[in-house]
Enzyme design. Structure first.
Site, PDB file in Angstrom:
ATOM      1  N   LYS A  13       0.836  -1.217   0.000  1.00  0.00           N
ATOM      2  CA  LYS A  13       0.000   0.000   0.000  1.00  0.00           C
ATOM      3  C   LYS A  13       0.863   1.257   0.000  1.00  0.00           C
ATOM      4  O   LYS A  13       0.656   2.169  -0.792  1.00  0.00           O
ATOM      5  CB  LYS A  13      -0.947   0.014   1.220  1.00  0.00           C
ATOM      6  CG  LYS A  13      -1.911  -1.161   1.277  1.00  0.00           C
ATOM      7  CD  LYS A  13      -2.848  -1.081   2.450  1.00  0.00           C
ATOM      8  CE  LYS A  13      -2.181  -1.166   3.808  1.00  0.00           C
ATOM      9  NZ  LYS A  13      -1.511  -2.459   4.096  1.00  0.00           N
ATOM     10  N   ARG A  87     -10.144   0.465   8.070  1.00  0.00           N
ATOM     11  CA  ARG A  87      -9.774  -0.924   8.357  1.00  0.00           C
ATOM     12  C   ARG A  87     -10.813  -1.673   9.163  1.00  0.00           C
ATOM     13  O   ARG A  87     -10.565  -2.815   9.579  1.00  0.00           O
ATOM     14  CB  ARG A  87      -8.508  -0.955   9.207  1.00  0.00           C
ATOM     15  CG  ARG A  87      -7.294  -0.704   8.440  1.00  0.00           C
ATOM     16  CD  ARG A  87      -6.136  -0.995   9.349  1.00  0.00           C
ATOM     17  NE  ARG A  87      -5.050  -0.205   8.851  1.00  0.00           N
ATOM     18  CZ  ARG A  87      -3.817  -0.626   8.786  1.00  0.00           C
ATOM     19  NH1 ARG A  87      -3.495  -1.793   9.216  1.00  0.00           N
ATOM     20  NH2 ARG A  87      -2.895   0.140   8.301  1.00  0.00           N
ATOM     21  N   ARG A 126      11.633  -5.603   5.378  1.00  0.00           N
ATOM     22  CA  ARG A 126      11.365  -4.179   5.135  1.00  0.00           C
ATOM     23  C   ARG A 126      12.216  -3.264   6.023  1.00  0.00           C
ATOM     24  O   ARG A 126      12.457  -3.546   7.190  1.00  0.00           O
ATOM     25  CB  ARG A 126       9.895  -3.864   5.424  1.00  0.00           C
ATOM     26  CG  ARG A 126       9.659  -2.354   5.353  1.00  0.00           C
ATOM     27  CD  ARG A 126       8.254  -1.968   5.311  1.00  0.00           C
ATOM     28  NE  ARG A 126       7.485  -2.521   6.418  1.00  0.00           N
ATOM     29  CZ  ARG A 126       6.184  -2.356   6.520  1.00  0.00           C
ATOM     30  NH1 ARG A 126       5.527  -1.693   5.603  1.00  0.00           N
ATOM     31  NH2 ARG A 126       5.550  -2.871   7.545  1.00  0.00           N
ATOM     32  N   ARG A 159      11.015  -1.546  11.641  1.00  0.00           N
ATOM     33  CA  ARG A 159       9.853  -1.246  12.493  1.00  0.00           C
ATOM     34  C   ARG A 159       9.642  -2.306  13.573  1.00  0.00           C
ATOM     35  O   ARG A 159       9.799  -3.489  13.327  1.00  0.00           O
ATOM     36  CB  ARG A 159       8.583  -1.167  11.623  1.00  0.00           C
ATOM     37  CG  ARG A 159       8.297   0.224  11.119  1.00  0.00           C
ATOM     38  CD  ARG A 159       7.244   0.254  10.055  1.00  0.00           C
ATOM     39  NE  ARG A 159       5.982  -0.429  10.373  1.00  0.00           N
ATOM     40  CZ  ARG A 159       4.900  -0.359   9.604  1.00  0.00           C
ATOM     41  NH1 ARG A 159       4.909   0.373   8.498  1.00  0.00           N
ATOM     42  NH2 ARG A 159       3.806  -1.001   9.929  1.00  0.00           N
ATOM     43  N   ARG A 170      -0.573  -9.212  13.206  1.00  0.00           N
ATOM     44  CA  ARG A 170      -1.156  -8.270  12.226  1.00  0.00           C
ATOM     45  C   ARG A 170      -1.929  -9.010  11.141  1.00  0.00           C
ATOM     46  O   ARG A 170      -2.986  -8.552  10.696  1.00  0.00           O
ATOM     47  CB  ARG A 170      -0.047  -7.423  11.587  1.00  0.00           C
ATOM     48  CG  ARG A 170       0.485  -6.359  12.531  1.00  0.00           C
ATOM     49  CD  ARG A 170       1.848  -5.880  12.120  1.00  0.00           C
ATOM     50  NE  ARG A 170       1.814  -5.101  10.895  1.00  0.00           N
ATOM     51  CZ  ARG A 170       2.900  -4.861  10.149  1.00  0.00           C
ATOM     52  NH1 ARG A 170       4.065  -5.359  10.494  1.00  0.00           N
ATOM     53  NH2 ARG A 170       2.798  -4.123   9.072  1.00  0.00           N
TER      54      ARG A 170
HETATM   55  P1  AP5 Z   1       4.768  -1.559   1.925  1.00  0.00           P
HETATM   56  O1  AP5 Z   1       4.506  -0.744   0.721  1.00  0.00           O
HETATM   57  O2  AP5 Z   1       5.429  -0.928   3.098  1.00  0.00           O
HETATM   58  O3  AP5 Z   1       3.434  -2.333   2.358  1.00  0.00           O
HETATM   59  P2  AP5 Z   1       2.158  -1.821   3.181  1.00  0.00           P
HETATM   60  O4  AP5 Z   1       0.982  -2.543   2.623  1.00  0.00           O
HETATM   61  O5  AP5 Z   1       2.130  -0.336   3.224  1.00  0.00           O
HETATM   62  O6  AP5 Z   1       2.537  -2.447   4.576  1.00  0.00           O
HETATM   63  P3  AP5 Z   1       2.347  -1.864   6.038  1.00  0.00           P
HETATM   64  O7  AP5 Z   1       3.039  -2.859   6.942  1.00  0.00           O
HETATM   65  O8  AP5 Z   1       2.809  -0.466   6.162  1.00  0.00           O
HETATM   66  O9  AP5 Z   1       0.878  -1.978   6.214  1.00  0.00           O
HETATM   67  P4  AP5 Z   1       0.137  -2.018   7.514  1.00  0.00           P
HETATM   68  O10 AP5 Z   1      -1.219  -1.877   6.977  1.00  0.00           O
HETATM   69  O11 AP5 Z   1       0.351  -3.180   8.401  1.00  0.00           O
HETATM   70  O12 AP5 Z   1       0.799  -0.848   8.364  1.00  0.00           O
HETATM   71  P5  AP5 Z   1       0.394   0.647   8.627  1.00  0.00           P
HETATM   72  O13 AP5 Z   1       1.641   1.431   8.625  1.00  0.00           O
HETATM   73  O14 AP5 Z   1      -0.730   1.077   7.764  1.00  0.00           O
HETATM   74  O15 AP5 Z   1       5.617  -2.837   1.449  1.00  0.00           O
HETATM   75  C1  AP5 Z   1       6.093  -3.792   2.385  1.00  0.00           C
HETATM   76  C2  AP5 Z   1       7.498  -4.274   1.952  1.00  0.00           C
HETATM   77  O16 AP5 Z   1       7.391  -4.994   0.727  1.00  0.00           O
HETATM   78  C3  AP5 Z   1       8.481  -3.113   1.680  1.00  0.00           C
HETATM   79  O17 AP5 Z   1       9.743  -3.516   2.111  1.00  0.00           O
HETATM   80  C4  AP5 Z   1       8.447  -2.951   0.148  1.00  0.00           C
HETATM   81  O18 AP5 Z   1       9.665  -2.443  -0.352  1.00  0.00           O
HETATM   82  C5  AP5 Z   1       8.186  -4.388  -0.305  1.00  0.00           C
HETATM   83  N1  AP5 Z   1       7.412  -4.470  -1.551  1.00  0.00           N
HETATM   84  C6  AP5 Z   1       6.384  -3.658  -1.937  1.00  0.00           C
HETATM   85  N2  AP5 Z   1       5.897  -4.058  -3.128  1.00  0.00           N
HETATM   86  C7  AP5 Z   1       6.623  -5.163  -3.485  1.00  0.00           C
HETATM   87  C8  AP5 Z   1       6.596  -6.047  -4.596  1.00  0.00           C
HETATM   88  N3  AP5 Z   1       5.734  -5.863  -5.602  1.00  0.00           N
HETATM   89  N4  AP5 Z   1       7.461  -7.069  -4.638  1.00  0.00           N
HETATM   90  C9  AP5 Z   1       8.351  -7.263  -3.627  1.00  0.00           C
HETATM   91  N5  AP5 Z   1       8.447  -6.461  -2.537  1.00  0.00           N
HETATM   92  C10 AP5 Z   1       7.580  -5.430  -2.475  1.00  0.00           C
HETATM   93  O19 AP5 Z   1      -0.183   0.557  10.100  1.00  0.00           O
HETATM   94  C11 AP5 Z   1       0.652   0.257  11.209  1.00  0.00           C
HETATM   95  C12 AP5 Z   1      -0.179   0.173  12.467  1.00  0.00           C
HETATM   96  O20 AP5 Z   1      -0.841   1.448  12.696  1.00  0.00           O
HETATM   97  C13 AP5 Z   1      -1.320  -0.845  12.434  1.00  0.00           C
HETATM   98  O21 AP5 Z   1      -0.880  -2.155  12.786  1.00  0.00           O
HETATM   99  C14 AP5 Z   1      -2.270  -0.256  13.489  1.00  0.00           C
HETATM  100  O22 AP5 Z   1      -1.800  -0.497  14.791  1.00  0.00           O
HETATM  101  C15 AP5 Z   1      -2.156   1.251  13.211  1.00  0.00           C
HETATM  102  N6  AP5 Z   1      -3.157   1.708  12.235  1.00  0.00           N
HETATM  103  C16 AP5 Z   1      -2.899   2.286  11.022  1.00  0.00           C
HETATM  104  N7  AP5 Z   1      -4.063   2.563  10.386  1.00  0.00           N
HETATM  105  C17 AP5 Z   1      -5.058   2.170  11.209  1.00  0.00           C
HETATM  106  C18 AP5 Z   1      -6.473   2.168  11.107  1.00  0.00           C
HETATM  107  N8  AP5 Z   1      -7.099   2.616  10.006  1.00  0.00           N
HETATM  108  N9  AP5 Z   1      -7.195   1.667  12.147  1.00  0.00           N
HETATM  109  C19 AP5 Z   1      -6.574   1.216  13.270  1.00  0.00           C
HETATM  110  N10 AP5 Z   1      -5.236   1.180  13.425  1.00  0.00           N
HETATM  111  C20 AP5 Z   1      -4.484   1.648  12.401  1.00  0.00           C
END
Ligand code: AP5
Length: 212
Positions: A13, A87, A126, A159, A170
């Site tokens: 994402k 979410r 990552r 992280r 997660r």
């Molecule tokens: P990346 O692009 O970082 O993936 P992502 O989907 O953004 O992963 P996140 O871990 O950031 O998602 P998340 O939803 O768990 O965390 P968030 O920060 O939103 O890619 C991942 C890796 O893969 C990278 O190393 C990248 O280089 C690699 N990659 C990408 N594309 C690739 C490909 N095609 N091929 C190979 N490699 C690839 O949330 C964190 C925390 O915040 C949550 O756990 C929760 O506690 C809180 N939170 C955030 N939003 C909410 C909400 N709406 N409600 C409640 N809590 C929330």
């Protein structure tokens, strides 16, 4: 263009939102990035969110909804890509109410589909830039200089929630609380499913095709 990027942790994402922002001139709103900044700055929201985030649990709906509404109002007439919000069903409903008030319906919810095994591989390798948010991967997207952000030169971080136990949690939280939101948007007829495995640029083209 007003879109949501949806998908499990590690589905790409943040990576794709950053590219969509550049291609279409969108505001990129990541609730995860906003919460991490709040944690780093030890604000009231950050202190409340930290324990949930470290374990891989969702931060309570009221906190996240307030953040998202605030950002939505601040973007004005610019198009946007929300990354990681909504979410839960409660978040999706609150988001719809806020969008309706502003007369800004969503154009699409893009769901990035990736198998669990690949998600674990991506998350454990990552590294992220704590300063500009750019994501890297030790194998698939290494920075030019080891441990240093290509874009802003800051030192990259591993992280806390990318450790094995938090990753497992997660993925379970996603299956139980977030996946049901897909049916909500499918019923609205705006869900676009994208196979999000393969080259990063190739996936961007699949998304662009689905949007255009
Ligand atoms: P990346 O692009 O970082 O993936 P992502 O989907 O953004 O992963 P996140 O871990 O950031 O998602 P998340 O939803 O768990 O965390 P968030 O920060 O939103 O890619 C991942 C890796 O893969 C990278 O190393 C990248 O280089 C690699 N990659 C990408 N594309 C690739 C490909 N095609 N091929 C190979 N490699 C690839 O949330 C964190 C925390 O915040 C949550 O756990 C929760 O506690 C809180 N939170 C955030 N939003 C909410 C909400 N709406 N409600 C409640 N809590 C929330």
């Amino acid at each position: 263009m007003r879109i949501v990027l949806f998908g499990p942790p590690g589905s790409g994402k943040g990576t794709q939102a950053s590219l969509l922002r550049e291609r279409y001139g969108l505001a990129h709103i990541s609730t995860g990035d906003i919460l991490r900044e709040a944690v780093a700055n030890k604000t009231e929201v950050g202190l409340k969110a930290k324990s949930y985030m470290d374990k891989g649990e969702l931060v309570p709906d009221d906190v996240v909804i307030a953040i998202a509404k605030d950002k939505l109002e601040s973007v004005g007439d610019q198009g946007f890509v929300f990354d990681g919000f909504p979410r839960t069903i409660a978040q999706a409903q609150a988001f719809d109410r806020a969008l309706a008030e502003l007369q800004k319906p969503l154009d699409a919810v893009v769901n990035l589909r990736v198998e669990d095994e690949e998600l674990v591989r991506r998350l454990s390798g990552r590294r992220v830039c704590p300063s500009c948010g750019e994501p890297y991967h030790t194998d698939s997207k290494p920075p030019a200089a080891d441990g240093v952000c290509d874009k802003c030169g800051a030192e990259l971080l591993h992280r806390e929630d990318d450790r094995p136990e938090a990753i497992r949690n997660r993925l379970a939280v996603y299956a139980n609380q977030t996946e049901p939101v897909l049916a909500y948007y499918e019923n609205q007829g705006i869900l676009k499913n994208i196979e999000a495995v393969g080259g990063i640029d190739q996936i961007l083209e699949r998304i662009a095709e689905a949007l255009e």
